[in-house]
Design a protein around this motif. Structure first.
Motif, PDB file in Angstrom:
ATOM      1  N   GLU A   1      40.050  45.759  36.003  1.00 25.97           N
ATOM      2  CA  GLU A   1      40.009  44.388  36.508  1.00 25.97           C
ATOM      3  C   GLU A   1      41.144  44.237  37.513  1.00 25.97           C
ATOM      4  OE1 GLU A   1      40.122  41.734  33.194  1.00 25.97           O
ATOM      5  OE2 GLU A   1      38.067  42.181  32.569  1.00 25.97           O
ATOM      6  N   LEU A   2      40.810  43.922  38.747  1.00 26.16           N
ATOM      7  CA  LEU A   2      41.767  43.877  39.847  1.00 26.16           C
ATOM      8  C   LEU A   2      41.986  42.434  40.283  1.00 26.16           C
ATOM      9  CD1 LEU A   2      40.183  46.726  42.022  1.00 26.16           C
ATOM     10  CD2 LEU A   2      41.730  46.962  40.070  1.00 26.16           C
ATOM     11  N   HIS A   3      43.250  42.086  40.491  1.00 26.30           N
ATOM     12  CA  HIS A   3      43.581  40.742  40.971  1.00 26.30           C
ATOM     13  C   HIS A   3      44.553  40.867  42.133  1.00 26.30           C
ATOM     14  CE1 HIS A   3      45.667  36.599  40.247  1.00 26.30           C
ATOM     15  NE2 HIS A   3      44.854  36.572  41.281  1.00 26.30           N
TER      16      HIS A   3
ATOM     17  N   ASN B   1      43.790  36.587  47.146  1.00 28.60           N
ATOM     18  CA  ASN B   1      43.528  35.886  45.876  1.00 28.60           C
ATOM     19  C   ASN B   1      42.198  36.264  45.224  1.00 28.60           C
ATOM     20  OD1 ASN B   1      45.955  34.364  46.200  1.00 28.60           O
ATOM     21  ND2 ASN B   1      44.867  32.987  47.605  1.00 28.60           N
ATOM     22  N   GLU B   2      41.648  37.415  45.585  1.00 37.13           N
ATOM     23  CA  GLU B   2      40.366  37.835  45.021  1.00 37.13           C
ATOM     24  C   GLU B   2      40.563  38.546  43.683  1.00 37.13           C
ATOM     25  OE1 GLU B   2      36.428  40.581  46.164  1.00 37.13           O
ATOM     26  OE2 GLU B   2      38.130  40.443  47.542  1.00 37.13           O
ATOM     27  N   ARG B   3      39.607  38.344  42.806  1.00 39.42           N
ATOM     28  CA  ARG B   3      39.496  39.098  41.550  1.00 39.42           C
ATOM     29  C   ARG B   3      38.200  39.903  41.599  1.00 39.42           C
ATOM     30  NH1 ARG B   3      42.856  36.996  37.299  1.00 39.42           N
ATOM     31  NH2 ARG B   3      43.894  35.060  37.942  1.00 39.42           N
ATOM     32  N   ALA B   4      38.290  41.172  41.264  1.00 39.85           N
ATOM     33  CA  ALA B   4      37.108  42.036  41.296  1.00 39.85           C
ATOM     34  C   ALA B   4      37.144  42.980  40.101  1.00 39.85           C
ATOM     35  CB  ALA B   4      37.047  42.824  42.600  1.00 39.85           C
ATOM     36  N   THR B   5      35.981  43.500  39.755  1.00 42.24           N
ATOM     37  CA  THR B   5      35.862  44.427  38.633  1.00 42.24           C
ATOM     38  C   THR B   5      35.198  45.708  39.122  1.00 42.24           C
ATOM     39  OG1 THR B   5      35.608  42.591  37.076  1.00 42.24           O
ATOM     40  CG2 THR B   5      34.960  44.767  36.308  1.00 42.24           C
TER      41      THR B   5
ATOM     42  N   LYS C   1      32.518  52.298  40.779  1.00 43.28           N
ATOM     43  CA  LYS C   1      31.426  51.366  41.067  1.00 43.28           C
ATOM     44  C   LYS C   1      31.975  49.946  41.097  1.00 43.28           C
ATOM     45  CE  LYS C   1      26.555  50.763  39.947  1.00 43.28           C
ATOM     46  NZ  LYS C   1      25.463  51.184  39.021  1.00 43.28           N
ATOM     47  N   VAL C   2      31.760  49.249  42.202  1.00 44.17           N
ATOM     48  CA  VAL C   2      32.164  47.844  42.300  1.00 44.17           C
ATOM     49  C   VAL C   2      31.104  47.013  41.593  1.00 44.17           C
ATOM     50  CG1 VAL C   2      32.722  45.943  43.853  1.00 44.17           C
ATOM     51  CG2 VAL C   2      33.317  48.300  44.497  1.00 44.17           C
ATOM     52  N   LEU C   3      31.540  46.253  40.574  1.00 40.29           N
ATOM     53  CA  LEU C   3      30.606  45.499  39.741  1.00 40.29           C
ATOM     54  C   LEU C   3      30.528  44.030  40.099  1.00 40.29           C
ATOM     55  CD1 LEU C   3      31.468  46.990  36.212  1.00 40.29           C
ATOM     56  CD2 LEU C   3      29.665  47.707  37.792  1.00 40.29           C
ATOM     57  N   SER C   4      31.687  43.416  40.391  1.00 38.21           N
ATOM     58  CA  SER C   4      31.673  41.968  40.598  1.00 38.21           C
ATOM     59  C   SER C   4      32.890  41.525  41.388  1.00 38.21           C
ATOM     60  CB  SER C   4      31.656  41.233  39.246  1.00 38.21           C
ATOM     61  OG  SER C   4      32.863  41.472  38.536  1.00 38.21           O
ATOM     62  N   SER C   5      32.814  40.307  41.922  1.00 44.07           N
ATOM     63  CA  SER C   5      33.911  39.683  42.655  1.00 44.07           C
ATOM     64  C   SER C   5      33.761  38.179  42.547  1.00 44.07           C
ATOM     65  CB  SER C   5      33.884  40.103  44.125  1.00 44.07           C
ATOM     66  OG  SER C   5      34.685  39.250  44.918  1.00 44.07           O
TER      67      SER C   5
END
Length: 463
Positions: free
Chosen positions: A386-388, A427-431, A405-409
């Protein structure tokens, strides 16, 4: 005979007379010439601005650097010699290779000293568009020209009429060709120090020839230190004639190109149907707000057929393991700005630390100091990261040795896709998720070179 092949055969002939003196070199030259290379890093005056020369650094004394081509699933062997006055290495960006060949000083290999050589040997499991560059003294060595394209061809080559490379690289030059300061702290603490001379394949606003009435593969590579591009063809071709076919070497279902964000280190493969007539310009733009800035053009030559060109091929998938997200272990990473405090040594030298990962700035490493990894992972297991991005600037986060694999943003609609770099907006959050199927210590960092050098870097360990 292509110039690269001519140079290789010339080198072989010259080396034949010196085999007794150069056994390691002769070994490198005795292998199959189609996919083996001799590469040097050296100081070389280059003409970038008209009527000037710049004290650049170059692979094999030229820019663009030699395009290295390999075949998927086969071993690539590169005999590298360092003719610089500094230590260096070569990192093979995006390749899932053996850890000892990854080109990270002290983590995977000792630096290659001035005058010394190193043989890189690895299998390229994935086909697509990659690149190579040093992973040492990176601001200077990349900023002055040590970047090059690495193309891994599919086992069964797709049917394109032409295959062209579009390599982006900015330079920081004075009017007389001398280099400006490559990194300025006030910019390193923001988006990065941008160049003032933009080149594509080493030229200013070049026109790249492509056949008319053809199906063409265009490989775009962002090999710059700092600049992010928003790639568009405008409305010139129409969406039915231009498709995204791969992102960071990983094939995707063909989809229309509108505007695609290309962060530092990232690549984009397009399939195009070129116009039927010769002499037609196809501009490639960098979009900034409402403005379309042309960075280069394709220019059609004589048509190669009288009938309609064949459909744009769909690329075969690469053999990347699918993560099991239902059983994956989760790790969280926060990328932050560290503030304006600048550490100063007892001798008065400053060491800028502007960025952190999980509140830790990268302090560098050497033979006597290897920092602790950001995460310890188990070979063969699936993981979710989980990236912030808790900063007001974009960060292209790159992971060595693995494909994720990029799952969501929370900032954009995501159709899951595989890649080696994710561009996090402010300020993005991605999984993301991946299988930890390649053992070793793998760098994990922002590819804006100044961000990496001022804290936004670490590594994970798979064991």
């Amino acid at each position: 005979m292509k110039r690269r092949r001519f140079l290789q055969h010339s080198l072989q002939a010259a080396a034949a007379a010196t085999l007794a003196m150069s056994p390691q070199l002769s070994l490198s030259l005795s292998r199959r010439p189609d996919y083996d290379y001799i590469l040097t890093a050296e100081e070389k005056p280059l003409s970038i601005l008209p009527n000037t020369t710049s004290p650049a650094l170059a692979f094999n004394g030229e820019f663009p650097a030699p395009v290295i081509r390999a075949r998927q699933g086969e071993k690539l062997r590169v005999h590298f010699t360092n003719k610089l006055s500094q230590e260096t290495t070569i990192h093979w960006h995006g390749i899932r290779l053996d850890n000892a060949m990854d080109g990270v000083p002290y983590l995977t290999q000792l630096p290659v000293k001035p005058g010394a050589s190193f043989d890189y040997e690895f299998v390229c499991p994935d086909a697509g568009t990659f690149w190579y560059h040093p992973h040492m003294h990176s601001v200077e060595q990349l900023g002055k020209g040590l970047v090059g394209a690495l193309i891994v061809e599919e086992k069964n080559k797709p049917a394109f009429d032409a295959d062209v490379i579009v390599g982006f690289k900015d330079w920081r030059l004075n009017k007389d060709g001398s280099f400006k300061t490559l990194s300025e702290p006030r910019h390193a603490a923001r988006a990065g120090t941008l160049g003032n001379v933009a080149t594509v394949n080493g030229e200013l606003l070049p026109e790249i020839e492509v056949p008319a009435n053809a199906t063409v593969r265009v490989r775009l590579l962002n090999m710059d230190n700092s600049r992010q591009f928003a790639i568009s063809l405008g409305e010139h071709l129409g969406q039915d004639n231009a498709s995204i076919i791969a992102i960071d070497a990983m094939p995707v279902p063909n989809k229309a190109l509108d505007i695609h964000q290309l962060g530092v280190g990232m690549r984009l493969d397009l399939g195009l149907h070129t116009p039927a007539d010769a002499g037609v310009e196809i501009p490639i733009y960098d979009v900034k707000g409402r403005f379309y800035q042309k960075v280069c053009s394709l220019r059609t030559t004589a048509p190669i057929r009288s009938t309609a060109p064949p459909a744009i091929p769909t690329l075969p998938p690469n053999p990347v393991s699918e993560p099991d997200v239902s059983k994956a272990e989760t790790h969280r990473f926060v990328f932050e700005w560290a503030g304006a405090m600048t550490p100063v040594s007892a001798s008065g030298h400053t060491h800028h630390e502007f960025w952190t990962i999980n509140r830790r700035a990268w302090a560098g490493m050497h033979s006597a100091n290897l920092p602790e990894p950001l995460a310890e992972l188990e070979l063969g297991k699936s993981y979710i990261f989980e990236l912030h991005n808790a900063t007001p600037h974009g960060h292209p986060i790159h992971l060595h040795g693995l494909i994720f694999k990029v799952l969501s943003s929370d900032k954009k609609n995501i159709t899951p896709f595989f890649t080696d770099t994710i561009l996090l907006e402010k300020n993005e959050r991605a999984t993301i998720a991946f299988v930890a199927d390649n053992p070793g210590g793998w760098m994990y960092h922002c590819h804006v070179i100044e961000h990496m050098k001022t804290g936004l870097m670490g590594y994970i360990r798979i064991s």
